[in-house]
Design an enzyme around this catalytic site. Structure first.
Site, PDB file in Angstrom:
ATOM      1  N   ARG A 121       0.818  -1.235   0.000  1.00 60.12           N
ATOM      2  CA  ARG A 121       0.000   0.000   0.000  1.00 60.12           C
ATOM      3  C   ARG A 121       0.841   1.270   0.000  1.00 60.12           C
ATOM      4  O   ARG A 121       0.459   2.302   0.547  1.00 60.12           O
ATOM      5  CB  ARG A 121      -0.960   0.029   1.193  1.00 60.12           C
ATOM      6  CG  ARG A 121      -1.953  -1.102   1.175  1.00 60.12           C
ATOM      7  CD  ARG A 121      -3.108  -0.833   2.120  1.00 60.12           C
ATOM      8  NE  ARG A 121      -3.941  -1.993   2.190  1.00 60.12           N
ATOM      9  CZ  ARG A 121      -3.749  -2.999   3.047  1.00 60.12           C
ATOM     10  NH1 ARG A 121      -2.756  -2.940   3.913  1.00 60.12           N
ATOM     11  NH2 ARG A 121      -4.555  -4.035   3.044  1.00 60.12           N
ATOM     12  N   LYS A 143       1.504  11.405 -11.281  1.00 61.64           N
ATOM     13  CA  LYS A 143       0.625  10.440 -11.966  1.00 61.64           C
ATOM     14  C   LYS A 143       1.440   9.204 -12.300  1.00 61.64           C
ATOM     15  O   LYS A 143       2.446   9.303 -13.009  1.00 61.64           O
ATOM     16  CB  LYS A 143       0.112  11.038 -13.270  1.00 61.64           C
ATOM     17  CG  LYS A 143      -1.053  11.963 -13.127  1.00 61.64           C
ATOM     18  CD  LYS A 143      -1.627  12.134 -14.522  1.00 61.64           C
ATOM     19  CE  LYS A 143      -2.608  13.241 -14.623  1.00 61.64           C
ATOM     20  NZ  LYS A 143      -3.080  13.381 -16.012  1.00 61.64           N
ATOM     21  N   GLU A 185       7.309  18.806 -26.035  1.00 59.96           N
ATOM     22  CA  GLU A 185       6.623  19.199 -24.788  1.00 59.96           C
ATOM     23  C   GLU A 185       7.154  20.548 -24.289  1.00 59.96           C
ATOM     24  O   GLU A 185       6.420  21.345 -23.712  1.00 59.96           O
ATOM     25  CB  GLU A 185       6.808  18.140 -23.694  1.00 59.96           C
ATOM     26  CG  GLU A 185       6.239  16.759 -24.006  1.00 59.96           C
ATOM     27  CD  GLU A 185       4.719  16.655 -23.885  1.00 59.96           C
ATOM     28  OE1 GLU A 185       4.061  17.661 -23.533  1.00 59.96           O
ATOM     29  OE2 GLU A 185       4.184  15.557 -24.169  1.00 59.96           O
ATOM     30  N   LYS A 227       5.468  23.186 -15.191  1.00 64.10           N
ATOM     31  CA  LYS A 227       4.608  22.040 -14.869  1.00 64.10           C
ATOM     32  C   LYS A 227       4.295  22.060 -13.365  1.00 64.10           C
ATOM     33  O   LYS A 227       3.170  21.777 -12.954  1.00 64.10           O
ATOM     34  CB  LYS A 227       5.246  20.714 -15.286  1.00 64.10           C
ATOM     35  CG  LYS A 227       4.337  19.541 -14.890  1.00 64.10           C
ATOM     36  CD  LYS A 227       4.230  18.411 -15.843  1.00 64.10           C
ATOM     37  CE  LYS A 227       3.166  17.424 -15.365  1.00 64.10           C
ATOM     38  NZ  LYS A 227       3.194  16.138 -15.998  1.00 64.10           N
ATOM     39  N   GLU A 237      -6.229  16.970 -10.531  1.00 61.08           N
ATOM     40  CA  GLU A 237      -6.926  17.193 -11.790  1.00 61.08           C
ATOM     41  C   GLU A 237      -8.433  17.305 -11.584  1.00 61.08           C
ATOM     42  O   GLU A 237      -9.219  16.768 -12.355  1.00 61.08           O
ATOM     43  CB  GLU A 237      -6.608  16.036 -12.747  1.00 61.08           C
ATOM     44  CG  GLU A 237      -6.451  16.491 -14.165  1.00 61.08           C
ATOM     45  CD  GLU A 237      -5.873  15.416 -15.073  1.00 61.08           C
ATOM     46  OE1 GLU A 237      -5.528  14.330 -14.589  1.00 61.08           O
ATOM     47  OE2 GLU A 237      -5.769  15.698 -16.270  1.00 61.08           O
ATOM     48  N   ARG A 242      -5.396  21.718 -14.834  1.00 60.25           N
ATOM     49  CA  ARG A 242      -4.343  20.927 -15.463  1.00 60.25           C
ATOM     50  C   ARG A 242      -4.570  20.760 -16.953  1.00 60.25           C
ATOM     51  O   ARG A 242      -3.682  20.370 -17.694  1.00 60.25           O
ATOM     52  CB  ARG A 242      -4.292  19.522 -14.831  1.00 60.25           C
ATOM     53  CG  ARG A 242      -3.257  19.368 -13.737  1.00 60.25           C
ATOM     54  CD  ARG A 242      -2.892  17.889 -13.580  1.00 60.25           C
ATOM     55  NE  ARG A 242      -2.158  17.668 -12.354  1.00 60.25           N
ATOM     56  CZ  ARG A 242      -1.344  16.637 -12.136  1.00 60.25           C
ATOM     57  NH1 ARG A 242      -1.175  15.711 -13.041  1.00 60.25           N
ATOM     58  NH2 ARG A 242      -0.717  16.512 -11.002  1.00 60.25           N
ATOM     59  N   ASN A 246      -2.799  19.829 -21.755  1.00 55.52           N
ATOM     60  CA  ASN A 246      -3.238  18.979 -22.864  1.00 55.52           C
ATOM     61  C   ASN A 246      -3.222  19.679 -24.209  1.00 55.52           C
ATOM     62  O   ASN A 246      -3.743  19.149 -25.193  1.00 55.52           O
ATOM     63  CB  ASN A 246      -4.651  18.437 -22.597  1.00 55.52           C
ATOM     64  CG  ASN A 246      -4.621  17.358 -21.538  1.00 55.52           C
ATOM     65  OD1 ASN A 246      -3.651  16.633 -21.426  1.00 55.52           O
ATOM     66  ND2 ASN A 246      -5.677  17.277 -20.744  1.00 55.52           N
ATOM     67  N   HIS A 249      -2.754  17.661 -27.271  1.00 57.32           N
ATOM     68  CA  HIS A 249      -2.890  16.263 -26.884  1.00 57.32           C
ATOM     69  C   HIS A 249      -4.199  15.618 -27.329  1.00 57.32           C
ATOM     70  O   HIS A 249      -4.278  14.401 -27.422  1.00 57.32           O
ATOM     71  CB  HIS A 249      -2.707  16.106 -25.372  1.00 57.32           C
ATOM     72  CG  HIS A 249      -1.254  16.169 -24.951  1.00 57.32           C
ATOM     73  ND1 HIS A 249      -0.457  17.248 -25.228  1.00 57.32           N
ATOM     74  CD2 HIS A 249      -0.459  15.274 -24.306  1.00 57.32           C
ATOM     75  CE1 HIS A 249       0.764  17.025 -24.763  1.00 57.32           C
ATOM     76  NE2 HIS A 249       0.796  15.837 -24.198  1.00 57.32           N
ATOM     77  N   HIS A 253      -3.028  12.489 -29.058  1.00 55.84           N
ATOM     78  CA  HIS A 253      -3.294  11.138 -28.551  1.00 55.84           C
ATOM     79  C   HIS A 253      -3.981  10.286 -29.613  1.00 55.84           C
ATOM     80  O   HIS A 253      -3.705   9.097 -29.748  1.00 55.84           O
ATOM     81  CB  HIS A 253      -4.173  11.191 -27.303  1.00 55.84           C
ATOM     82  CG  HIS A 253      -3.397  11.521 -26.061  1.00 55.84           C
ATOM     83  ND1 HIS A 253      -3.964  12.146 -24.973  1.00 55.84           N
ATOM     84  CD2 HIS A 253      -2.110  11.297 -25.744  1.00 55.84           C
ATOM     85  CE1 HIS A 253      -3.038  12.303 -24.037  1.00 55.84           C
ATOM     86  NE2 HIS A 253      -1.906  11.799 -24.471  1.00 55.84           N
ATOM     87  N   HIS A 266       5.498   9.841 -28.814  1.00 56.05           N
ATOM     88  CA  HIS A 266       4.529  10.750 -28.202  1.00 56.05           C
ATOM     89  C   HIS A 266       4.751  12.216 -28.637  1.00 56.05           C
ATOM     90  O   HIS A 266       3.828  12.882 -29.102  1.00 56.05           O
ATOM     91  CB  HIS A 266       4.611  10.612 -26.680  1.00 56.05           C
ATOM     92  CG  HIS A 266       3.696  11.529 -25.941  1.00 56.05           C
ATOM     93  ND1 HIS A 266       2.331  11.348 -25.913  1.00 56.05           N
ATOM     94  CD2 HIS A 266       3.950  12.651 -25.224  1.00 56.05           C
ATOM     95  CE1 HIS A 266       1.789  12.325 -25.192  1.00 56.05           C
ATOM     96  NE2 HIS A 266       2.749  13.121 -24.766  1.00 56.05           N
TER      97      HIS A 266
END
Ligand SMILES: NC(=O)c1ccc[n+]([C@@H]2O[C@H](COP(=O)([O-])OP(=O)(O)OC[C@H]3O[C@@H](n4cnc5c(N)ncnc54)[C@H](O)[C@@H]3O)[C@@H](O)[C@H]2O)c1
Ligand SMILES: [Zn+2]
Length: 361
Positions: A121, A143, A185, A227, A237, A242, A246, A249, A253, A266
């Site tokens: 955990r 993330k 980026e 960032k 988020e 946030r 994107n 993106h 994506h 990417h």
């Protein structure tokens, strides 16, 4: 060496950026008091190029070190790899106080972070990103995730590292294509938040492609701050803040997915996505044409793709409709207001999107 504090209410940490700091990580870990048994999760290329410097530094500072490797590539970001790693850690972890070091690009960072979040955990972990993309993006923000056969990053968590340790000297062994990938980026950060930074990147792109140490350190430091500012304002988020990250993106994506994740990297897909988003911004007359041209020009100079090739438009549009960023079927795009400022716009007409995609073919 420069420190960027990430002042979260729970679990604050520092991002440390510097050239040649890999061997000094042990000193920082001692002061963090997170354990004495380091489990490094990495891949063969990263271990080969930079393992010795990291491991000998840690051992010199009194840590015991166990290295676990996964093959390079997105396929390692799987539930199977994560559980195999947890079993390996459990076998090793007896009468020890272990912590995890994610040592590699975004794949290793997301995977090792996920393992750290799930094992017992949660055990402490640190991010030691070694790609430009990981240093400016994936290692920051907490993330962590693995992919499922149904989609990318579907099993994940928010789990903050104890420190992000970005040694820009590790970037000198990256293939050029990976440098360009990270630069996409970095250009994005300029567009969404900082025109001066955009101009710095435009004026220094040759040095960046050549891995000039000062230029690299500057852009990693500055991008990390941008960032950081965004994730601190919207840690989980939940506030929509946030979403500016994107930019490029939504379509990007979809282009990645339409290319089955092996046609474009990417950053390359995001560069194309930024071109499409910029074209929509122009069609909507919400952004000066000159700013859009500046964006397209720097992307071309860096050597990022100028045209969408080898993937079908119908596939791109289909994947876009399934984007998790769309709310109840209504599309949402981050569009350019000018260099340094973006806006979230909902319900862009399909015609406009088609025209913008076609403008990049
Ligand atoms: N968590 C987040 O917020 C977040 C954000 C963006 C992207 N990501 C994830 O990041 C991943 C992509 O990361 P990436 O672009 O770093 O790719 P990657 O981790 O696959 O690394 C790219 C390649 O570079 C090699 N490599 C790494 N460091 C090296 C070095 N110093 N020298 C030589 N070779 C080196 C790796 O072995 C790999 O083959 C994706 O899975 C994406 O989903 C996550
Ligand atoms: Zn991205």
């Amino acid at each position: 060496m420069k420190t960027i504090p990430v002042r979260l209410k729970i679990d604050p940490y520092d991002i440390v950026v510097g050239n040649g700091i890999l061997s000094k990580l042990g000193g920082r870990l001692k002061s963090l008091n997170i354990g004495t048994n380091a489990v490094i999760i990495t891949n063969p290329a990263v271990k080969k190029h930079h393992g010795k410097v990291l491991i000998s530094g840690l051992e010199r500072d009194g840590f015991s070190v166990k290295v676990l490797e996964v093959p390079a590539g997105e396929r390692s970001k799987s539930a199977k790899s994560a559980f195999r790693l947890m079993e390996q850690i459990a076998r090793y972890d007896q009468l020890k106080k272990i912590f995890i070091i994610a040592f590699g690009g975004g794949v290793v960072g997301d995977l090792a972070g996920y393992v750290a979040a799930a094992y017992k955990r949660g055990v402490p972990y640190v991010q030691v990103p070694t790609t430009l993309l990981a240093q400016v993006d994936s290692a920051i923000g907490g993330k962590v995730a693995v992919d499922l056969p149904f989609g990318k990053n579907l099993a994940g968590a928010f789990y903050q590292p104890k420190v992000v340790w970005s040694d820009t000297a590790t970037l000198t062994t990256l293939p050029q294509r990976q440098i360009r990938n990270g630069l996409a980026e970095i250009v994005k950060y300029g567009v969404i938040a900082d025109k001066e930074f955009f101009q710095y990147v435009a004026g220094n792109y040759k040095k960046l492609l050549d891995c000039d140490p000062r230029a690299l350190e500057h852009v990693v430091w500055h991008s990390s701050r941008i960032k950081r500012d965004v994730v601190v304002a919207d840690e989980r988020e939940t506030k929509g803040l946030r979403s500016i990250l994107n930019f490029g993106h939504t379509i990007g994506h979809a282009i990645e997915a339409a290319g089955k994740y092996n046609h474009y990297h990417h950053g390359e897909a995001i560069a194309l996505g930024m071109r499409v988003a910029a074209d929509i911004s122009c069609q909507k007359k919400m952004c000066p044409k000159h700013d859009v041209e500046s964006l397209n020009e720097i992307l071309s100079r860096i050597g990022l793709p100028q045209r969408i090739e080898g993937v079908k438009t119908s596939d791109i549009l289909r994947f876009m409709r399934h984007d998790k960023k769309f709310l109840a079927g209504r599309n949402r795009f981050v569009l350019m207001a000018r260099l340094g400022k973006v806006r979230l716009v909902e319900g862009v007409s399909p015609d406009m999107i088609h025209r913008a995609v076609r403008s990049c073919q």
